[in-house]
Motif scaffolding. Sequence first.
Motif, PDB file in Angstrom:
ATOM      1  N   LEU A 148      18.021  61.109  46.426  1.00 15.35           N
ATOM      2  CA  LEU A 148      19.595  61.612  46.616  1.00 15.35           C
ATOM      3  C   LEU A 148      19.997  62.794  45.981  1.00 15.35           C
ATOM      4  O   LEU A 148      19.497  62.695  44.802  1.00 15.35           O
ATOM      5  CB  LEU A 148      20.437  60.228  46.333  1.00 15.35           C
ATOM      6  CG  LEU A 148      19.963  58.940  47.292  1.00 15.35           C
ATOM      7  CD1 LEU A 148      20.803  57.854  46.563  1.00 15.35           C
ATOM      8  CD2 LEU A 148      20.070  59.276  48.610  1.00 15.35           C
ATOM      9  N   GLN A 152      15.993  56.779  44.124  1.00  9.95           N
ATOM     10  CA  GLN A 152      16.348  55.104  44.389  1.00  9.95           C
ATOM     11  C   GLN A 152      15.083  54.568  44.779  1.00  9.95           C
ATOM     12  O   GLN A 152      14.688  54.912  45.683  1.00  9.95           O
ATOM     13  CB  GLN A 152      17.449  55.466  45.490  1.00  9.95           C
ATOM     14  CG  GLN A 152      17.960  54.249  45.658  1.00  9.95           C
ATOM     15  CD  GLN A 152      19.338  54.613  46.615  1.00  9.95           C
ATOM     16  OE1 GLN A 152      19.060  54.394  47.973  1.00  9.95           O
ATOM     17  NE2 GLN A 152      20.236  54.242  46.133  1.00  9.95           N
ATOM     18  N   HIS A 180      19.832  44.660  43.940  1.00  4.95           N
ATOM     19  CA  HIS A 180      20.495  45.862  44.601  1.00  4.95           C
ATOM     20  C   HIS A 180      19.377  47.032  44.358  1.00  4.95           C
ATOM     21  O   HIS A 180      18.496  46.676  43.914  1.00  4.95           O
ATOM     22  CB  HIS A 180      21.590  46.252  43.779  1.00  4.95           C
ATOM     23  CG  HIS A 180      22.674  45.260  43.918  1.00  4.95           C
ATOM     24  ND1 HIS A 180      23.560  44.891  44.814  1.00  4.95           N
ATOM     25  CD2 HIS A 180      23.309  44.514  42.732  1.00  4.95           C
ATOM     26  CE1 HIS A 180      24.397  43.776  44.620  1.00  4.95           C
ATOM     27  NE2 HIS A 180      24.269  43.437  43.093  1.00  4.95           N
ATOM     28  N   LEU A 181      19.751  48.260  44.907  1.00  9.17           N
ATOM     29  CA  LEU A 181      19.094  49.343  44.850  1.00  9.17           C
ATOM     30  C   LEU A 181      18.957  49.694  43.526  1.00  9.17           C
ATOM     31  O   LEU A 181      19.968  49.403  42.808  1.00  9.17           O
ATOM     32  CB  LEU A 181      19.398  50.310  45.661  1.00  9.17           C
ATOM     33  CG  LEU A 181      19.405  49.944  47.294  1.00  9.17           C
ATOM     34  CD1 LEU A 181      20.523  51.154  48.086  1.00  9.17           C
ATOM     35  CD2 LEU A 181      18.046  50.172  47.851  1.00  9.17           C
ATOM     36  N   ASN A 233      18.893  52.568  40.666  1.00  3.94           N
ATOM     37  CA  ASN A 233      18.912  54.152  40.665  1.00  3.94           C
ATOM     38  C   ASN A 233      18.607  54.620  39.397  1.00  3.94           C
ATOM     39  O   ASN A 233      19.033  54.064  38.363  1.00  3.94           O
ATOM     40  CB  ASN A 233      20.472  54.629  41.069  1.00  3.94           C
ATOM     41  CG  ASN A 233      20.743  53.835  42.187  1.00  3.94           C
ATOM     42  OD1 ASN A 233      20.449  53.743  43.233  1.00  3.94           O
ATOM     43  ND2 ASN A 233      22.243  53.383  41.963  1.00  3.94           N
TER      44      ASN A 233
HETATM   45  C1  LIG Z   1      22.516  52.626  43.467  1.00  2.00           C
HETATM   46  O1  LIG Z   1      23.251  53.182  44.395  1.00  2.00           O
HETATM   47  C2  LIG Z   1      23.427  52.636  45.600  1.00  2.00           C
HETATM   48  C3  LIG Z   1      24.371  53.746  46.635  1.00  2.00           C
HETATM   49  O2  LIG Z   1      23.661  54.998  46.496  1.00  2.00           O
HETATM   50  C4  LIG Z   1      24.373  51.508  45.394  1.00  2.00           C
HETATM   51  O3  LIG Z   1      24.619  50.765  46.495  1.00  2.00           O
HETATM   52  C5  LIG Z   1      23.897  50.356  44.233  1.00  2.00           C
HETATM   53  O4  LIG Z   1      24.687  49.619  43.838  1.00  2.00           O
HETATM   54  C6  LIG Z   1      23.339  51.555  43.052  1.00  2.00           C
HETATM   55  N1  LIG Z   1      22.661  50.541  42.193  1.00  2.00           N
HETATM   56  C7  LIG Z   1      22.865  50.651  40.880  1.00  2.00           C
HETATM   57  C8  LIG Z   1      22.053  49.192  40.132  1.00  2.00           C
HETATM   58  O5  LIG Z   1      23.710  51.051  40.443  1.00  2.00           O
END
Ligand SMILES: *[C@@H]1O[C@H](CO)[C@@H](O)[C@H](O)[C@H]1NC(C)=O
Length: 603
Positions: A172, A226, A234-235, A237
Amino acid sequence: MEPQHNVKVMIKILLVALHCRGSSTGSNRELSVPMGSEATLSCVFDRQSRPVEWSDLTVEWNLVDKQAGKTVVYTFEDGRAHVNRGGSVVNETRLRRSDASLQLFNVTVRDEGVYTCRIITPVVYTESTALEVLARPSVLLPVKAAVTEGEEKTLQCDITRFYPEKLTVTWLIQNGSNTVHAGLNQLFRVCTELAVHNPDGTYSIRSGITLHSSAVKNKEIRLICQVEHQTYKHLYNTSVSVTVEAPLQPLYSAATLIAVTSIISLLLVTSAIGAARYFCKAPPSVSEISQPSIIYAQIPTNLEITVQGATQRHIKVKWFKLVTGSDSAVEPETTGSLLVAEDLSEKASLQSDGKRHTSVLKVCLTVAEDLSRYRCVVQCRGRSFSRETTVKVKVEPSFLQISSIPQIPEVERLLVLCCRVENFYPQDVHLEWSRSDGEQVRTVTHFGPFPDHSSGLFSVWSKIQLLMAREDEKAVYTCRVYHSSFPTPGYKDVRYHINTQGTPPDVMFIECDPSCPLVNEEVTLHLCIKDFCPEDVSVTWTKDGESLLSGVFNTPPSLNINGLYSMFSFLKLTLNDDDQSSRFRCRVVHSAQKEPEERFFTL
Ligand SMILES: *[C@@H]1O[C@H](CO)[C@@H](O)[C@H](O)[C@H]1NC(C)=O
Ligand SMILES: *[C@@H]1O[C@H](CO)[C@@H](O)[C@H](O)[C@H]1NC(C)=O
Ligand SMILES: *[C@@H]1O[C@H](CO)[C@@H](O)[C@H](O)[C@H]1NC(C)=O
Ligand SMILES: *[C@@H]1O[C@H](CO)[C@@H](O)[C@H](O)[C@H]1NC(C)=O
């Protein structure tokens, strides 16, 4: 065999039988644990409070892995524990209180699968748990990077040692407050490699992004790698901030400067092209190692791997056989440090049709080499892909028959049928008796499987007995043998037809070898006598009405899979002038015939 021993043998067979069917009657649970941690697989039987007697108790924990391979992990029998997977324990204090839960320490990816405990007290109790192992990746991306004005730069996100394999990487671009997908922007090129399989069963993957300095607006840009994986809620990053730096400043005199800068720019250009090619040509695809569904001992077999998306001269394939330091079949999976690799690359051949390149390794294994592990490493344009497979060796029973005592059943007498399955591998086998009219077959006694230590093969006998009644005439008993060496459907049937009359032989015609003999030449006449019962048969030869005794040889009757006997009778003689018109006769007499059968032959 003593009765007590028989009971033990029967219990063992029952265990094998339940094991073969792979079904479970207890509850089914699921458990996910991180790799390297400890797992407790529950098994609480007989909830009454009295303590368990060791002598009555048999515990077996077995594992069916993802490839449907079965292994016994732990057994408790005659008051003793046998541990096949290092670091697995059933606490014996709790076992006394009817808790046979299994603790596994240092769980690895190879411990994944369905665990089943079977308790025999002698009441049978089973309980299954599907164990899933998870490994969270470590993700590495530099925090800061710089791209030279007017040039390109490749940044790499290294994602290592994760499990299961399913993982998604997305790049991203953070531009002020909004975030956009890098794949949508033409100033960026993303290239993600295929996952690499690590020796510990985990996977690693690399993803690169290439950008030109002109993509960096306002002197700074933030790129996010990501990762989506089951181990993250969650994802995940992680980001790198990219700035633009000025090109190299001149520091030398004009003459050297020209030489140096031209060399440097030449180097930069080639490395930029190299990097671009490295990341932007799609990586070659390397298949898993393929093998036939059943591999038989002593039969040459091919292991194959296919590479696509590369030219043949760029590919280098290496094959290894992994040999453990110790010779135990079940390896307590360490980090692979005990493994010794035997290089078999010279025995492999590469076949190519221009697009698909197939490397074939021919192997011919013995029973002792069951569960051998092979690794294939494909090197292509500076990358390495590693694939591994475990080879299971099978041997089909060489002898599969029902024999009966007495050979011809008699009404109101005991009939004993014995289904003999001999010289097979591996040990796990399951036998089922049935009767054509659907009546249940009771009183089955199994003997074995017993090993033959010199060949490494196993044999099993299964016996039933019945008091012959008149109604049993014409009934058919089937012994169905399930063994992993049999192709689909995975079993073979051996039949026995109850026949109190016996079966008369099927007498073929006399044949002569050679078919056109010369005078003074030796000739053999032979007659095939098929499918009779009982085995007693009388065969006599005459020449022009005179009995022949010398030169006659009868093979002993051999039992066929259909429960009937067959044999050959030979007559050997040297041809004389007066034999030209001789008439040979062979007479076959058997108790089930209405009248004797005769066959004639004239030379
Ligand atoms: C990473 O980014 C996504 C959106 O781009 C978000 O939904 C997610 O919560 C983020 N994860 C963390 C661990 O910050
Ligand atoms: C076995 O279980 C008992 C009772 O729960 C416990 O006290 C004991 O420490 C355990 N033994 C081992 C070796 O873990
Ligand atoms: C687990 O692994 C660690 C090191 O990898 C080792 O020190 C420890 O003894 C192992 N534990 C068991 C129970 O095998
Ligand atoms: C960042 O946003 C600005 C305007 O908001 C736009 O002009 C620019 O092209 C964007 N840069 C990237 C790399 O998307």
